[in-house]
Design a protein around this motif. Structure first.
Motif, PDB file in Angstrom:
ATOM      1  N   THR A  28      81.840  16.259  22.208  1.00 49.45           N
ATOM      2  CA  THR A  28      82.802  15.229  22.585  1.00 49.45           C
ATOM      3  C   THR A  28      84.056  15.315  21.720  1.00 49.45           C
ATOM      4  OG1 THR A  28      80.968  13.770  23.218  1.00 49.45           O
ATOM      5  CG2 THR A  28      83.130  12.738  22.918  1.00 49.45           C
ATOM      6  N   ALA A  29      85.221  15.233  22.350  1.00 43.78           N
ATOM      7  CA  ALA A  29      86.490  15.256  21.624  1.00 43.78           C
ATOM      8  C   ALA A  29      87.384  14.141  22.136  1.00 43.78           C
ATOM      9  CB  ALA A  29      87.191  16.598  21.789  1.00 43.78           C
ATOM     10  N   LEU A  30      88.288  13.688  21.283  1.00 46.32           N
ATOM     11  CA  LEU A  30      89.290  12.692  21.636  1.00 46.32           C
ATOM     12  C   LEU A  30      90.606  13.405  21.926  1.00 46.32           C
ATOM     13  CD1 LEU A  30      90.198   9.674  21.800  1.00 46.32           C
ATOM     14  CD2 LEU A  30      90.723   9.834  19.353  1.00 46.32           C
ATOM     15  N   LEU A  31      91.196  13.112  23.083  1.00 48.61           N
ATOM     16  CA  LEU A  31      92.475  13.707  23.474  1.00 48.61           C
ATOM     17  C   LEU A  31      93.498  12.601  23.661  1.00 48.61           C
ATOM     18  CD1 LEU A  31      94.272  16.055  24.443  1.00 48.61           C
ATOM     19  CD2 LEU A  31      93.259  15.779  26.720  1.00 48.61           C
ATOM     20  N   CYS A  32      94.576  12.663  22.888  1.00 42.99           N
ATOM     21  CA  CYS A  32      95.627  11.636  22.909  1.00 42.99           C
ATOM     22  C   CYS A  32      96.868  12.210  23.590  1.00 42.99           C
ATOM     23  CB  CYS A  32      95.957  11.184  21.490  1.00 42.99           C
ATOM     24  SG  CYS A  32      94.489  10.690  20.543  1.00 42.99           S
ATOM     25  N   ILE A  33      97.324  11.518  24.642  1.00 43.41           N
ATOM     26  CA  ILE A  33      98.357  12.058  25.521  1.00 43.41           C
ATOM     27  C   ILE A  33      99.719  11.402  25.298  1.00 43.41           C
ATOM     28  CG2 ILE A  33      99.042  12.399  27.935  1.00 43.41           C
ATOM     29  CD1 ILE A  33      96.614  13.984  27.393  1.00 43.41           C
ATOM     30  N   ASP A  34     100.702  12.169  24.848  1.00 42.44           N
ATOM     31  CA  ASP A  34     102.136  11.864  24.986  1.00 42.44           C
ATOM     32  C   ASP A  34     102.648  10.578  24.332  1.00 42.44           C
ATOM     33  OD1 ASP A  34     102.081  14.142  26.493  1.00 42.44           O
ATOM     34  OD2 ASP A  34     102.489  13.174  28.407  1.00 42.44           O
ATOM     35  N   VAL A  35     102.023  10.108  23.273  1.00 41.29           N
ATOM     36  CA  VAL A  35     102.583   8.922  22.599  1.00 41.29           C
ATOM     37  C   VAL A  35     103.662   9.430  21.650  1.00 41.29           C
ATOM     38  CG1 VAL A  35     102.105   6.822  21.299  1.00 41.29           C
ATOM     39  CG2 VAL A  35     100.373   7.754  22.846  1.00 41.29           C
ATOM     40  N   GLN A  36     104.856   9.599  22.200  1.00 44.56           N
ATOM     41  CA  GLN A  36     105.964  10.254  21.520  1.00 44.56           C
ATOM     42  C   GLN A  36     107.101   9.275  21.240  1.00 44.56           C
ATOM     43  OE1 GLN A  36     105.077  13.547  24.662  1.00 44.56           O
ATOM     44  NE2 GLN A  36     106.753  14.348  23.398  1.00 44.56           N
ATOM     45  N   ASN A  37     107.941   9.650  20.303  1.00 43.03           N
ATOM     46  CA  ASN A  37     109.021   8.762  19.869  1.00 43.03           C
ATOM     47  C   ASN A  37     109.894   8.287  21.028  1.00 43.03           C
ATOM     48  OD1 ASN A  37     108.329   8.844  17.125  1.00 43.03           O
ATOM     49  ND2 ASN A  37     109.509  10.712  16.787  1.00 43.03           N
ATOM     50  N   THR A  67      94.161   3.412  19.605  1.00 40.79           N
ATOM     51  CA  THR A  67      94.092   4.871  19.500  1.00 40.79           C
ATOM     52  C   THR A  67      93.944   5.309  18.050  1.00 40.79           C
ATOM     53  OG1 THR A  67      95.437   5.112  21.500  1.00 40.79           O
ATOM     54  CG2 THR A  67      95.283   7.019  20.050  1.00 40.79           C
ATOM     55  N   ARG A  68      94.693   4.687  17.163  1.00 41.92           N
ATOM     56  CA  ARG A  68      94.583   5.027  15.738  1.00 41.92           C
ATOM     57  C   ARG A  68      93.165   4.767  15.230  1.00 41.92           C
ATOM     58  NH1 ARG A  68      98.351   5.508  11.413  1.00 41.92           N
ATOM     59  NH2 ARG A  68      97.383   5.159   9.393  1.00 41.92           N
ATOM     60  N   GLY A  69      92.584   3.639  15.633  1.00 44.46           N
ATOM     61  CA  GLY A  69      91.224   3.327  15.217  1.00 44.46           C
ATOM     62  C   GLY A  69      90.215   4.346  15.726  1.00 44.46           C
ATOM     63  N   LEU A  70      90.390   4.783  16.959  1.00 41.19           N
ATOM     64  CA  LEU A  70      89.486   5.793  17.503  1.00 41.19           C
ATOM     65  C   LEU A  70      89.680   7.144  16.817  1.00 41.19           C
ATOM     66  CD1 LEU A  70      89.516   4.994  21.323  1.00 41.19           C
ATOM     67  CD2 LEU A  70      87.664   4.605  19.692  1.00 41.19           C
ATOM     68  N   GLN A  71      90.924   7.495  16.541  1.00 44.60           N
ATOM     69  CA  GLN A  71      91.168   8.737  15.808  1.00 44.60           C
ATOM     70  C   GLN A  71      90.421   8.733  14.475  1.00 44.60           C
ATOM     71  OE1 GLN A  71      95.449   9.013  15.509  1.00 44.60           O
ATOM     72  NE2 GLN A  71      95.637  10.162  17.411  1.00 44.60           N
ATOM     73  N   GLU A  72      90.541   7.641  13.755  1.00 44.32           N
ATOM     74  CA  GLU A  72      89.893   7.551  12.450  1.00 44.32           C
ATOM     75  C   GLU A  72      88.378   7.593  12.583  1.00 44.32           C
ATOM     76  OE1 GLU A  72      91.570   3.938  10.993  1.00 44.32           O
ATOM     77  OE2 GLU A  72      93.455   4.879  10.349  1.00 44.32           O
ATOM     78  N   PRO A 111     113.426  19.161  23.984  1.00 41.13           N
ATOM     79  CA  PRO A 111     113.177  20.371  23.205  1.00 41.13           C
ATOM     80  C   PRO A 111     112.099  20.123  22.143  1.00 41.13           C
ATOM     81  CG  PRO A 111     115.521  20.026  23.507  1.00 41.13           C
ATOM     82  CD  PRO A 111     114.848  18.790  24.006  1.00 41.13           C
ATOM     83  N   LYS A 112     111.269  21.107  21.914  1.00 41.27           N
ATOM     84  CA  LYS A 112     110.076  20.929  21.085  1.00 41.27           C
ATOM     85  C   LYS A 112     110.371  20.507  19.657  1.00 41.27           C
ATOM     86  CE  LYS A 112     109.784  25.892  20.030  1.00 41.27           C
ATOM     87  NZ  LYS A 112     110.197  25.784  18.620  1.00 41.27           N
ATOM     88  N   ASP A 113     111.557  20.804  19.142  1.00 41.14           N
ATOM     89  CA  ASP A 113     111.879  20.443  17.756  1.00 41.14           C
ATOM     90  C   ASP A 113     112.697  19.153  17.649  1.00 41.14           C
ATOM     91  OD1 ASP A 113     110.570  22.707  16.713  1.00 41.14           O
ATOM     92  OD2 ASP A 113     112.332  23.955  17.101  1.00 41.14           O
ATOM     93  N   SER A 114     112.976  18.521  18.770  1.00 47.67           N
ATOM     94  CA  SER A 114     113.767  17.293  18.735  1.00 47.67           C
ATOM     95  C   SER A 114     112.939  16.135  18.205  1.00 47.67           C
ATOM     96  CB  SER A 114     114.295  16.952  20.126  1.00 47.67           C
ATOM     97  OG  SER A 114     113.222  16.630  20.998  1.00 47.67           O
ATOM     98  N   ALA A 115     113.624  15.163  17.598  1.00 41.46           N
ATOM     99  CA  ALA A 115     112.917  13.993  17.067  1.00 41.46           C
ATOM    100  C   ALA A 115     112.240  13.202  18.180  1.00 41.46           C
ATOM    101  CB  ALA A 115     113.904  13.099  16.307  1.00 41.46           C
ATOM    102  N   ALA A 116     112.889  13.119  19.338  1.00 36.45           N
ATOM    103  CA  ALA A 116     112.346  12.336  20.443  1.00 36.45           C
ATOM    104  C   ALA A 116     111.024  12.884  20.953  1.00 36.45           C
ATOM    105  CB  ALA A 116     113.351  12.282  21.581  1.00 36.45           C
ATOM    106  N   SER A 117     110.804  14.189  20.823  1.00 38.21           N
ATOM    107  CA  SER A 117     109.597  14.813  21.366  1.00 38.21           C
ATOM    108  C   SER A 117     108.390  14.719  20.428  1.00 38.21           C
ATOM    109  CB  SER A 117     109.858  16.282  21.687  1.00 38.21           C
ATOM    110  OG  SER A 117     109.904  17.062  20.495  1.00 38.21           O
ATOM    111  N   PRO A 121     104.676   8.358  14.386  1.00 38.37           N
ATOM    112  CA  PRO A 121     104.068   8.518  13.063  1.00 38.37           C
ATOM    113  C   PRO A 121     102.670   7.913  12.946  1.00 38.37           C
ATOM    114  CG  PRO A 121     106.370   7.875  12.850  1.00 38.37           C
ATOM    115  CD  PRO A 121     106.039   7.781  14.303  1.00 38.37           C
ATOM    116  N   GLU A 122     102.441   6.785  13.625  1.00 37.61           N
ATOM    117  CA  GLU A 122     101.134   6.126  13.511  1.00 37.61           C
ATOM    118  C   GLU A 122      99.994   6.991  14.055  1.00 37.61           C
ATOM    119  OE1 GLU A 122     104.028   2.749  14.758  1.00 37.61           O
ATOM    120  OE2 GLU A 122     103.895   4.940  14.909  1.00 37.61           O
TER     121      GLU A 122
END
Length: 223
Positions: A28-37, A67-72, A111-117, A121-122
Motif C-alpha cells: 500500500t502506498a499514499l499518492l498525493c495529487i497536485d497540491v501545488q502553490n 493529507t499531512r497527517g496521513l503522510q506522517e 514550467p517545472k522549475d517555476s514557483a507556482a508548480s 510547503p506543508e
C-alpha cells in the motif's frame, strides 16, 4: 452511514455492501495529487476570490491537514509516500497534453522549475521520496508511475489531492483500469465546489475505487 453505504450512485444504490478492506502495508502506498502553490493563490479579482473562498477554506482547514497527517502516519509505518504534480518540461509548454493547451481554466503553463508548480510547503516531499511530474491529468498515463508501483510491489493506492473531478478522477480511473485497488480519502480531496466534489465521489465510488474518510482509513490500517 459509513464507507460501505456512503456515496452511492444511481448504479450502485441497491448493491450489497462491499467486503471489509484488507490493506497490507507492504502493498500500500499514499499518492498525493497536485497540491501545488498555484492552486493556493488567492485571485486578485475580489469576485473571483469570493467565488473560490470555499475551496481555499476547505484546502487550508481540511485537505492539507488531513493529507499531512496521513503522510506522517504512512512514513511512521515505513510505507511509501508518493507525490504527483503538473508541470511542463519545456518553458514554452510544447510538451503539454492537449487538455492543458485548450483555452479556459484548464489551460496551464507551469514550467517545472517555476514557483507556482512546486508542491505546497506543508506537503513537500521528504528527501528520497518519489515525485512524478506529469503533463496530463492522470498521474499514471502521464508518467512512469505504473512501472514504479509495479517495482515497489504496490497493489493498493490511497489517493489524496486536487481536483476531485479532474486529476484525481483521471488518476483513479487509470489505476482502476490497471487493476490497482484504489482508495480515495474523502477529506483529503476537494473540487472547485462541494457539489462537484460530492458528485464525482458518487461516480467513482464502488466501480473505480472505494471512498473512505481518513478516520475510517486509519481504523482499517491501524494508523
Amino acid at each position: 452511514m459509513n464507507w460501505k453505504t456512503a456515496y452511492r450512485s444511481f448504479y450502485y444504490a441497491q448493491a450489497p455492501e462491499p467486503e471489509d478492506l484488507v490493506l497490507n502495508p507492504a502493498e500500500t502506498a499514499l499518492l498525493c495529487i497536485d497540491v501545488q502553490n498555484l492552486y493556493l493563490e488567492i485571485p486578485a479579482d475580489p469576485q473571483e476570490a469570493a467565488r473560490w473562498f470555499p475551496f481555499h477554506r476547505r484546502m487550508r482547514e481540511i485537505v492539507i491537514p488531513t493529507t499531512r497527517g496521513l503522510q506522517e502516519a504512512f512514513r511512521a509505518k515505513g510505507m511509501d509516500v508518493i507525490h504527483a504534480r503538473i508541470a511542463c518540461l519545456l518553458e514554452d509548454g510544447r510538451d503539454r497534453s492537449l487538455s492543458q493547451k485548450k483555452p479556459g481554466w484548464n489551460a496551464l503553463l507551469l514550467p517545472k522549475d517555476s514557483a507556482a508548480s512546486q508542491l505546497v510547503p506543508e506537503l513537500a516531499p521528504l528527501p528520497g521520496e518519489i515525485v512524478v511530474t506529469k503533463t496530463t491529468d492522470s498521474a499514471l498515463t502521464g508518467t512512469n508511475l505504473r512501472l514504479i508501483l509495479a517495482n515497489l510491489g504496490v497493489r493498493n493506492v490511497v489517493l489524496t489531492g486536487i481536483f476531485t473531478d479532474q486529476c484525481v478522477s483521471s488518476t483513479v480511473r487509470s489505476l482502476a483500469d490497471e487493476s490497482f485497488n484504489v482508495i480515495v480519502v474523502e477529506d483529503g480531496c476537494t473540487a472547485g465546489t462541494d457539489e462537484l466534489h460530492r458528485r464525482e465521489l458518487e461516480i467513482l465510488n464502488m466501480i473505480y475505487c472505494q471512498v473512505l474518510t481518513s478516520v475510517e482509513l486509519r481504523a482499517i490500517m491501524g494508523l
